[in-house]
Design a protein around this motif. Structure first.
Motif, PDB file in Angstrom:
ATOM      1  N   ALA A 133       0.832  -1.209   0.000  1.00  0.00           N
ATOM      2  CA  ALA A 133       0.000   0.000   0.000  1.00  0.00           C
ATOM      3  C   ALA A 133       0.863   1.255   0.000  1.00  0.00           C
ATOM      4  CB  ALA A 133      -0.914  -0.003   1.221  1.00  0.00           C
ATOM      5  N   VAL A 134       1.402   1.634  -1.170  1.00  0.00           N
ATOM      6  CA  VAL A 134       2.207   2.846  -1.240  1.00  0.00           C
ATOM      7  C   VAL A 134       1.289   4.065  -1.319  1.00  0.00           C
ATOM      8  CG1 VAL A 134       4.210   1.739  -2.309  1.00  0.00           C
ATOM      9  CG2 VAL A 134       2.406   2.675  -3.754  1.00  0.00           C
ATOM     10  N   ASP A 135       1.825   5.235  -0.963  1.00  0.00           N
ATOM     11  CA  ASP A 135       0.999   6.454  -0.888  1.00  0.00           C
ATOM     12  C   ASP A 135       0.978   7.254  -2.181  1.00  0.00           C
ATOM     13  OD1 ASP A 135       0.562   5.821   1.728  1.00  0.00           O
ATOM     14  OD2 ASP A 135       2.214   7.035   2.485  1.00  0.00           O
ATOM     15  N   VAL A 136       1.722   6.793  -3.203  1.00  0.00           N
ATOM     16  CA  VAL A 136       1.817   7.570  -4.436  1.00  0.00           C
ATOM     17  C   VAL A 136       1.528   6.688  -5.646  1.00  0.00           C
ATOM     18  CG1 VAL A 136       3.450   9.289  -3.572  1.00  0.00           C
ATOM     19  CG2 VAL A 136       4.316   7.124  -4.516  1.00  0.00           C
ATOM     20  N   LYS A 137       1.253   7.349  -6.754  1.00  0.00           N
ATOM     21  CA  LYS A 137       1.082   6.618  -8.014  1.00  0.00           C
ATOM     22  C   LYS A 137       1.868   7.329  -9.115  1.00  0.00           C
ATOM     23  CE  LYS A 137      -3.206   8.953  -9.334  1.00  0.00           C
ATOM     24  NZ  LYS A 137      -2.995  10.108  -8.436  1.00  0.00           N
ATOM     25  N   GLU A 138       2.076   6.625 -10.194  1.00  0.00           N
ATOM     26  CA  GLU A 138       2.846   7.176 -11.308  1.00  0.00           C
ATOM     27  C   GLU A 138       2.287   8.539 -11.725  1.00  0.00           C
ATOM     28  OE1 GLU A 138       3.456   4.365 -14.516  1.00  0.00           O
ATOM     29  OE2 GLU A 138       3.809   5.999 -15.917  1.00  0.00           O
ATOM     30  N   GLY A 139       3.176   9.507 -11.917  1.00  0.00           N
ATOM     31  CA  GLY A 139       2.763  10.836 -12.359  1.00  0.00           C
ATOM     32  C   GLY A 139       2.556  11.827 -11.225  1.00  0.00           C
ATOM     33  N   ASP A 140       2.483  11.323  -9.992  1.00  0.00           N
ATOM     34  CA  ASP A 140       2.293  12.214  -8.840  1.00  0.00           C
ATOM     35  C   ASP A 140       3.503  13.130  -8.654  1.00  0.00           C
ATOM     36  OD1 ASP A 140      -0.126  11.119  -8.279  1.00  0.00           O
ATOM     37  OD2 ASP A 140       0.457  10.141  -6.393  1.00  0.00           O
ATOM     38  N   THR A 141       3.227  14.346  -8.223  1.00  0.00           N
ATOM     39  CA  THR A 141       4.299  15.267  -7.859  1.00  0.00           C
ATOM     40  C   THR A 141       4.526  15.140  -6.353  1.00  0.00           C
ATOM     41  OG1 THR A 141       3.568  16.762  -9.577  1.00  0.00           O
ATOM     42  CG2 THR A 141       5.034  17.681  -7.926  1.00  0.00           C
ATOM     43  N   VAL A 142       5.765  15.004  -5.948  1.00  0.00           N
ATOM     44  CA  VAL A 142       6.059  14.885  -4.517  1.00  0.00           C
ATOM     45  C   VAL A 142       7.058  15.960  -4.111  1.00  0.00           C
ATOM     46  CG1 VAL A 142       5.584  12.412  -4.334  1.00  0.00           C
ATOM     47  CG2 VAL A 142       7.867  13.173  -4.973  1.00  0.00           C
ATOM     48  N   THR A 143       7.032  16.285  -2.835  1.00  0.00           N
ATOM     49  CA  THR A 143       8.004  17.251  -2.323  1.00  0.00           C
ATOM     50  C   THR A 143       9.004  16.509  -1.436  1.00  0.00           C
ATOM     51  OG1 THR A 143       6.514  17.711  -0.478  1.00  0.00           O
ATOM     52  CG2 THR A 143       6.410  19.197  -2.358  1.00  0.00           C
ATOM     53  N   ALA A 144      10.138  17.135  -1.228  1.00  0.00           N
ATOM     54  CA  ALA A 144      11.163  16.542  -0.364  1.00  0.00           C
ATOM     55  C   ALA A 144      10.572  16.320   1.023  1.00  0.00           C
ATOM     56  CB  ALA A 144      12.369  17.464  -0.286  1.00  0.00           C
ATOM     57  N   GLY A 145      10.729  15.098   1.539  1.00  0.00           N
ATOM     58  CA  GLY A 145      10.225  14.798   2.870  1.00  0.00           C
ATOM     59  C   GLY A 145       8.801  14.284   2.891  1.00  0.00           C
ATOM     60  N   GLU A 146       8.158  14.239   1.723  1.00  0.00           N
ATOM     61  CA  GLU A 146       6.776  13.729   1.660  1.00  0.00           C
ATOM     62  C   GLU A 146       6.780  12.213   1.809  1.00  0.00           C
ATOM     63  OE1 GLU A 146       4.455  15.378  -1.543  1.00  0.00           O
ATOM     64  OE2 GLU A 146       3.126  13.632  -1.590  1.00  0.00           O
ATOM     65  N   LYS A 147       5.852  11.695   2.603  1.00  0.00           N
ATOM     66  CA  LYS A 147       5.779  10.244   2.820  1.00  0.00           C
ATOM     67  C   LYS A 147       5.254   9.573   1.553  1.00  0.00           C
ATOM     68  CE  LYS A 147       3.772   6.705   5.802  1.00  0.00           C
ATOM     69  NZ  LYS A 147       2.409   6.298   5.472  1.00  0.00           N
ATOM     70  N   ILE A 148       5.965   8.557   1.121  1.00  0.00           N
ATOM     71  CA  ILE A 148       5.548   7.848  -0.097  1.00  0.00           C
ATOM     72  C   ILE A 148       5.133   6.409   0.194  1.00  0.00           C
ATOM     73  CG2 ILE A 148       6.931   9.282  -1.655  1.00  0.00           C
ATOM     74  CD1 ILE A 148       8.994   6.966  -1.685  1.00  0.00           C
ATOM     75  N   GLY A 149       5.470   5.914   1.392  1.00  0.00           N
ATOM     76  CA  GLY A 149       5.091   4.545   1.731  1.00  0.00           C
ATOM     77  C   GLY A 149       5.757   4.104   3.010  1.00  0.00           C
ATOM     78  N   LYS A 150       5.721   2.794   3.229  1.00  0.00           N
ATOM     79  CA  LYS A 150       6.349   2.232   4.415  1.00  0.00           C
ATOM     80  C   LYS A 150       7.275   1.091   4.017  1.00  0.00           C
ATOM     81  CE  LYS A 150       3.252   2.971   8.386  1.00  0.00           C
ATOM     82  NZ  LYS A 150       4.232   3.236   9.442  1.00  0.00           N
ATOM     83  N   ALA A 151       8.383   0.969   4.740  1.00  0.00           N
ATOM     84  CA  ALA A 151       9.307  -0.121   4.476  1.00  0.00           C
ATOM     85  C   ALA A 151       8.678  -1.432   4.919  1.00  0.00           C
ATOM     86  CB  ALA A 151      10.610   0.114   5.221  1.00  0.00           C
ATOM     87  N   SER A 152       9.034  -2.500   4.236  1.00  0.00           N
ATOM     88  CA  SER A 152       8.480  -3.806   4.563  1.00  0.00           C
ATOM     89  C   SER A 152       9.513  -4.892   4.233  1.00  0.00           C
ATOM     90  CB  SER A 152       7.181  -4.013   3.780  1.00  0.00           C
ATOM     91  OG  SER A 152       6.575  -5.221   4.165  1.00  0.00           O
ATOM     92  N   GLU A 153       9.046  -6.107   4.072  1.00  0.00           N
ATOM     93  CA  GLU A 153       9.994  -7.174   3.714  1.00  0.00           C
ATOM     94  C   GLU A 153       9.576  -7.815   2.405  1.00  0.00           C
ATOM     95  OE1 GLU A 153      10.018  -9.363   7.330  1.00  0.00           O
ATOM     96  OE2 GLU A 153       7.953 -10.009   7.156  1.00  0.00           O
ATOM     97  N   THR A 154       9.146  -6.982   1.456  1.00  0.00           N
ATOM     98  CA  THR A 154       8.678  -7.517   0.179  1.00  0.00           C
ATOM     99  C   THR A 154       9.821  -7.847  -0.778  1.00  0.00           C
ATOM    100  OG1 THR A 154       8.355  -5.271  -0.694  1.00  0.00           O
ATOM    101  CG2 THR A 154       6.436  -6.323   0.326  1.00  0.00           C
ATOM    102  N   ALA A 155      11.043  -7.360  -0.472  1.00  0.00           N
ATOM    103  CA  ALA A 155      12.184  -7.695  -1.331  1.00  0.00           C
ATOM    104  C   ALA A 155      12.714  -9.062  -0.930  1.00  0.00           C
ATOM    105  CB  ALA A 155      13.272  -6.638  -1.199  1.00  0.00           C
ATOM    106  N   THR A 156      12.325 -10.073  -1.673  1.00  0.00           N
ATOM    107  CA  THR A 156      12.705 -11.438  -1.286  1.00  0.00           C
ATOM    108  C   THR A 156      14.207 -11.678  -1.414  1.00  0.00           C
ATOM    109  OG1 THR A 156      12.130 -12.149  -3.502  1.00  0.00           O
ATOM    110  CG2 THR A 156      10.469 -12.473  -1.806  1.00  0.00           C
ATOM    111  N   SER A 157      14.906 -10.834  -2.189  1.00  0.00           N
ATOM    112  CA  SER A 157      16.355 -11.024  -2.321  1.00  0.00           C
ATOM    113  C   SER A 157      17.100 -10.580  -1.070  1.00  0.00           C
ATOM    114  CB  SER A 157      16.875 -10.254  -3.539  1.00  0.00           C
ATOM    115  OG  SER A 157      16.680  -8.870  -3.355  1.00  0.00           O
TER     116      SER A 157
END
Ligand SMILES: [Zn+2]
Length: 187
Positions: A133-157
């Motif tokens: 559940a990320v907080d942004v989608k393609e094309g969104d404008t973000v500012t420095a320090g804006e929350k975009i999501g949460k770290a998790s353990e989805t990187a199986t590598s």
């Protein structure tokens, strides 16, 4: 003789002075642009106006960047360069390091959910192993320090690291060491 010489000089300036002046200006402008273009490729000018924000607050580096020195990937059981920094924090919130535009949000098995953000001056930041559940989608404008999501353990590598952010920074398509731009708290 003297007078004729002077007259000739004056005549020349009158006739061609404008062309010479225009030529000098054109040359100066061209030289300036050439210099700017050259300097623009270097790291120094790129960062002088950019204020990087840490992708996690009070981050702990669990695995650092290394390009020449190989590090053991315990999950995959092999030695590899790690062209990223792995971070954890108490609340796992992940922030954009600069103002920018979300280039993509995607998933792949090895890197998990990944947000890629394009910035000015050729910088691209990539945030992997995020929660679905990320907080942004393609094309969104973000500012420095804006929350975009949460770290998790989805990187199986990198499962052995547990929940973390796998953060990558590129400059003009080349991997760069995030430590050179971010003030990460090494613990
Ligand atoms: Zn990593």
């Amino acid at each position: 003789m003297e007078i004729r010489k002077e007259n000739k000089a004056v005549e020349f300036i009158k006739k061609y002075g404008l062309y010479v002046a225009v030529g000098v200006v054109v040359f100066a402008v061209a030289l300036t642009f050439t210099l700017l273009a050259t300097l623009g490729g270097t790291v120094r000018t790129g960062t002088s106006t950019l204020n990087f924000v840490s992708p996690m607050s009070n981050a702990t580096v669990v695995k650092d960047y290394s390009d020449t020195e190989l590090q053991l990937n315990e999950t995959l059981g092999h030695w590899e360069a790690h062209l990223s920094v792995d971070l954890t924090s108490e609340n796992s919130d992940v922030f954009s390091v600069l103002d920018g535009t979300v280039a993509s949000v995607n998933y792949d098995y090895l890197n998990g959910y990944t947000v890629t953000i394009n910035h000015t001056d050729g910088f691209v930041s990539i945030y992997s192993s995020l929660e679905e559940a990320v907080d942004v989608k393609e094309g969104d404008t973000v500012t420095a320090g804006e929350k975009i999501g949460k770290a998790s353990e989805t990187a199986t590598s990198e499962l052995e690291l547990g929940s973390h952010l796998h953060f990558t920074l590129k400059l003009n398509d080349d991997y760069v060491n995030p430590n050179n731009y971010l003030n990460l708290e090494l613990k």
